[in-house]
Design a protein around this motif. Structure first.
Motif, PDB file in Angstrom:
ATOM      1  N   GLY A  61       0.804  -1.213   0.000  1.00  0.00           N
ATOM      2  CA  GLY A  61       0.000   0.000   0.000  1.00  0.00           C
ATOM      3  C   GLY A  61       0.839   1.266   0.000  1.00  0.00           C
ATOM      4  N   GLY A  62       2.052   1.206  -0.560  1.00  0.00           N
ATOM      5  CA  GLY A  62       2.907   2.384  -0.637  1.00  0.00           C
ATOM      6  C   GLY A  62       3.567   2.740   0.676  1.00  0.00           C
ATOM      7  N   LYS A  63       3.426   1.884   1.690  1.00  0.00           N
ATOM      8  CA  LYS A  63       3.996   2.173   3.005  1.00  0.00           C
ATOM      9  C   LYS A  63       4.955   1.069   3.397  1.00  0.00           C
ATOM     10  CE  LYS A  63      -0.040   4.697   4.519  1.00  0.00           C
ATOM     11  NZ  LYS A  63      -1.094   4.839   5.486  1.00  0.00           N
ATOM     12  N   GLN A  64       5.988   0.882   2.620  1.00  0.00           N
ATOM     13  CA  GLN A  64       6.939  -0.178   2.890  1.00  0.00           C
ATOM     14  C   GLN A  64       7.645   0.060   4.211  1.00  0.00           C
ATOM     15  OE1 GLN A  64       9.621  -0.648  -0.338  1.00  0.00           O
ATOM     16  NE2 GLN A  64       8.016  -0.984  -1.818  1.00  0.00           N
ATOM     17  N   GLY A  65       7.717  -0.973   5.014  1.00  0.00           N
ATOM     18  CA  GLY A  65       8.487  -0.900   6.244  1.00  0.00           C
ATOM     19  C   GLY A  65       7.798  -0.228   7.401  1.00  0.00           C
ATOM     20  N   LYS A  66       6.619   0.313   7.218  1.00  0.00           N
ATOM     21  CA  LYS A  66       5.928   0.976   8.310  1.00  0.00           C
ATOM     22  C   LYS A  66       4.743   0.144   8.738  1.00  0.00           C
ATOM     23  CE  LYS A  66       7.232   5.677   7.203  1.00  0.00           C
ATOM     24  NZ  LYS A  66       6.771   7.032   7.087  1.00  0.00           N
ATOM     25  N   LYS A  67       4.633  -0.035  10.040  1.00  0.00           N
ATOM     26  CA  LYS A  67       3.517  -0.788  10.574  1.00  0.00           C
ATOM     27  C   LYS A  67       2.519   0.193  11.170  1.00  0.00           C
ATOM     28  CE  LYS A  67       6.360  -4.752  11.704  1.00  0.00           C
ATOM     29  NZ  LYS A  67       6.877  -5.601  12.758  1.00  0.00           N
ATOM     30  N   PRO A  68       1.247   0.012  10.912  1.00  0.00           N
ATOM     31  CA  PRO A  68       0.272   0.920  11.502  1.00  0.00           C
ATOM     32  C   PRO A  68       0.205   0.722  13.016  1.00  0.00           C
ATOM     33  CG  PRO A  68      -0.828  -0.861  10.338  1.00  0.00           C
ATOM     34  CD  PRO A  68       0.639  -0.988  10.071  1.00  0.00           C
ATOM     35  N   VAL A  69       0.010   1.807  13.720  1.00  0.00           N
ATOM     36  CA  VAL A  69      -0.130   1.753  15.159  1.00  0.00           C
ATOM     37  C   VAL A  69      -1.568   1.343  15.467  1.00  0.00           C
ATOM     38  CG1 VAL A  69      -0.024   3.094  17.278  1.00  0.00           C
ATOM     39  CG2 VAL A  69       1.601   3.550  15.450  1.00  0.00           C
ATOM     40  N   ALA A  70      -1.721   0.348  16.315  1.00  0.00           N
ATOM     41  CA  ALA A  70      -3.056  -0.164  16.632  1.00  0.00           C
ATOM     42  C   ALA A  70      -3.885   0.917  17.297  1.00  0.00           C
ATOM     43  CB  ALA A  70      -2.942  -1.378  17.535  1.00  0.00           C
ATOM     44  N   GLY A  71      -5.070   1.152  16.773  1.00  0.00           N
ATOM     45  CA  GLY A  71      -5.994   2.109  17.369  1.00  0.00           C
ATOM     46  C   GLY A  71      -5.723   3.553  17.014  1.00  0.00           C
ATOM     47  N   ALA A  72      -4.671   3.813  16.255  1.00  0.00           N
ATOM     48  CA  ALA A  72      -4.349   5.197  15.912  1.00  0.00           C
ATOM     49  C   ALA A  72      -5.099   5.597  14.645  1.00  0.00           C
ATOM     50  CB  ALA A  72      -2.851   5.352  15.691  1.00  0.00           C
ATOM     51  N   ALA A  73      -5.848   6.671  14.752  1.00  0.00           N
ATOM     52  CA  ALA A  73      -6.571   7.190  13.595  1.00  0.00           C
ATOM     53  C   ALA A  73      -5.763   8.327  12.986  1.00  0.00           C
ATOM     54  CB  ALA A  73      -7.940   7.699  14.018  1.00  0.00           C
ATOM     55  N   LYS A  74      -5.881   8.496  11.688  1.00  0.00           N
ATOM     56  CA  LYS A  74      -5.177   9.565  11.011  1.00  0.00           C
ATOM     57  C   LYS A  74      -5.803  10.892  11.421  1.00  0.00           C
ATOM     58  CE  LYS A  74      -3.615  11.051   6.514  1.00  0.00           C
ATOM     59  NZ  LYS A  74      -3.635  10.810   5.084  1.00  0.00           N
ATOM     60  N   ALA A  75      -4.950  11.823  11.800  1.00  0.00           N
ATOM     61  CA  ALA A  75      -5.435  13.125  12.251  1.00  0.00           C
ATOM     62  C   ALA A  75      -6.004  13.902  11.068  1.00  0.00           C
ATOM     63  CB  ALA A  75      -4.298  13.913  12.885  1.00  0.00           C
ATOM     64  N   PRO A  76      -7.092  14.639  11.274  1.00  0.00           N
ATOM     65  CA  PRO A  76      -7.666  15.420  10.180  1.00  0.00           C
ATOM     66  C   PRO A  76      -6.744  16.579   9.801  1.00  0.00           C
ATOM     67  CG  PRO A  76      -8.780  15.910  12.235  1.00  0.00           C
ATOM     68  CD  PRO A  76      -7.841  14.776  12.518  1.00  0.00           C
ATOM     69  N   ALA A  77      -6.809  16.974   8.545  1.00  0.00           N
ATOM     70  CA  ALA A  77      -5.977  18.066   8.048  1.00  0.00           C
ATOM     71  C   ALA A  77      -6.444  19.395   8.638  1.00  0.00           C
ATOM     72  CB  ALA A  77      -6.032  18.113   6.531  1.00  0.00           C
ATOM     73  N   LYS A  78      -5.474  20.230   9.025  1.00  0.00           N
ATOM     74  CA  LYS A  78      -5.787  21.565   9.547  1.00  0.00           C
ATOM     75  C   LYS A  78      -5.299  22.661   8.597  1.00  0.00           C
ATOM     76  CE  LYS A  78      -5.614  20.399  14.443  1.00  0.00           C
ATOM     77  NZ  LYS A  78      -4.960  20.700  15.719  1.00  0.00           N
ATOM     78  N   TYR A  79      -4.314  22.315   7.766  1.00  0.00           N
ATOM     79  CA  TYR A  79      -3.728  23.299   6.865  1.00  0.00           C
ATOM     80  C   TYR A  79      -3.707  22.751   5.449  1.00  0.00           C
ATOM     81  CZ  TYR A  79      -2.155  25.059  11.343  1.00  0.00           C
ATOM     82  OH  TYR A  79      -2.124  25.522  12.639  1.00  0.00           O
ATOM     83  N   ARG A  80      -3.885  23.637   4.468  1.00  0.00           N
ATOM     84  CA  ARG A  80      -3.903  23.235   3.063  1.00  0.00           C
ATOM     85  C   ARG A  80      -2.942  24.141   2.287  1.00  0.00           C
ATOM     86  NH1 ARG A  80      -7.646  20.221   0.893  1.00  0.00           N
ATOM     87  NH2 ARG A  80      -9.191  20.767   2.455  1.00  0.00           N
ATOM     88  N   HIS A  81      -2.259  23.537   1.324  1.00  0.00           N
ATOM     89  CA  HIS A  81      -1.355  24.285   0.441  1.00  0.00           C
ATOM     90  C   HIS A  81      -2.164  25.357  -0.283  1.00  0.00           C
ATOM     91  CE1 HIS A  81       1.280  25.075  -3.003  1.00  0.00           C
ATOM     92  NE2 HIS A  81       2.258  24.544  -2.283  1.00  0.00           N
ATOM     93  N   PRO A  82      -1.646  26.580  -0.391  1.00  0.00           N
ATOM     94  CA  PRO A  82      -2.416  27.663  -1.005  1.00  0.00           C
ATOM     95  C   PRO A  82      -2.735  27.447  -2.486  1.00  0.00           C
ATOM     96  CG  PRO A  82      -0.190  28.393  -0.494  1.00  0.00           C
ATOM     97  CD  PRO A  82      -0.345  27.034   0.096  1.00  0.00           C
ATOM     98  N   GLU A  83      -1.911  26.686  -3.217  1.00  0.00           N
ATOM     99  CA  GLU A  83      -2.130  26.501  -4.648  1.00  0.00           C
ATOM    100  C   GLU A  83      -2.531  25.065  -5.008  1.00  0.00           C
ATOM    101  OE1 GLU A  83       1.573  27.807  -6.203  1.00  0.00           O
ATOM    102  OE2 GLU A  83       1.294  29.830  -5.426  1.00  0.00           O
TER     103      GLU A  83
END
Length: 114
Positions: A61-83
């Protein structure tokens, strides 16, 4: 190696030093072998995936070598690139380059907030 029970202290120290040097040499050879074998296996796996039209990134899934942390949800975005609205940042972890550049150009975090 002769009978260790008949050796002097100096002979025992010399034998021990030689044995330790040999052990270091063997461990290094094992590490080198493991490195070569892993490269071989990776090549074989990539070839097998390639025959089926896949890559290692597809497999992991494009995440070689990284294991997901159990129970950790991805934080929502707070900032967006201006362009480029596809680039976002949650405000956690390292600041992305585009965020640092925008601040250096005089923008404020509030300007980039979603």
């Amino acid at each position: 190696m002769s009978d260790v029970k008949k050796m002097s202290r100096e002979q025992l120290e010399k034998e021990a030093a030689e044995a330790e040097a040999r052990l270091r040499e063997l461990r290094k050879a094992q590490e080198e072998f493991d490195g070569r074998r892993l490269k071989e296996l990776r090549g074989e796996i990539e070839a097998m995936l390639g025959k089926e039209g896949f890559t290692l990134a597809d497999l992991f899934g494009g995440k070689q070598g990284k294991k997901p942390v159990a129970g950790a949800a991805k934080a929502p975005a707070k900032y967006r690139h201006p362009e480029n609205g596809a680039l976002t940042w949650s405000g956690r972890g390292r600041q992305p380059g585009w965020y640092k550049e925008a601040l250096a150009q005089g923008k404020k975090p509030e300007d980039l907030a979603i």
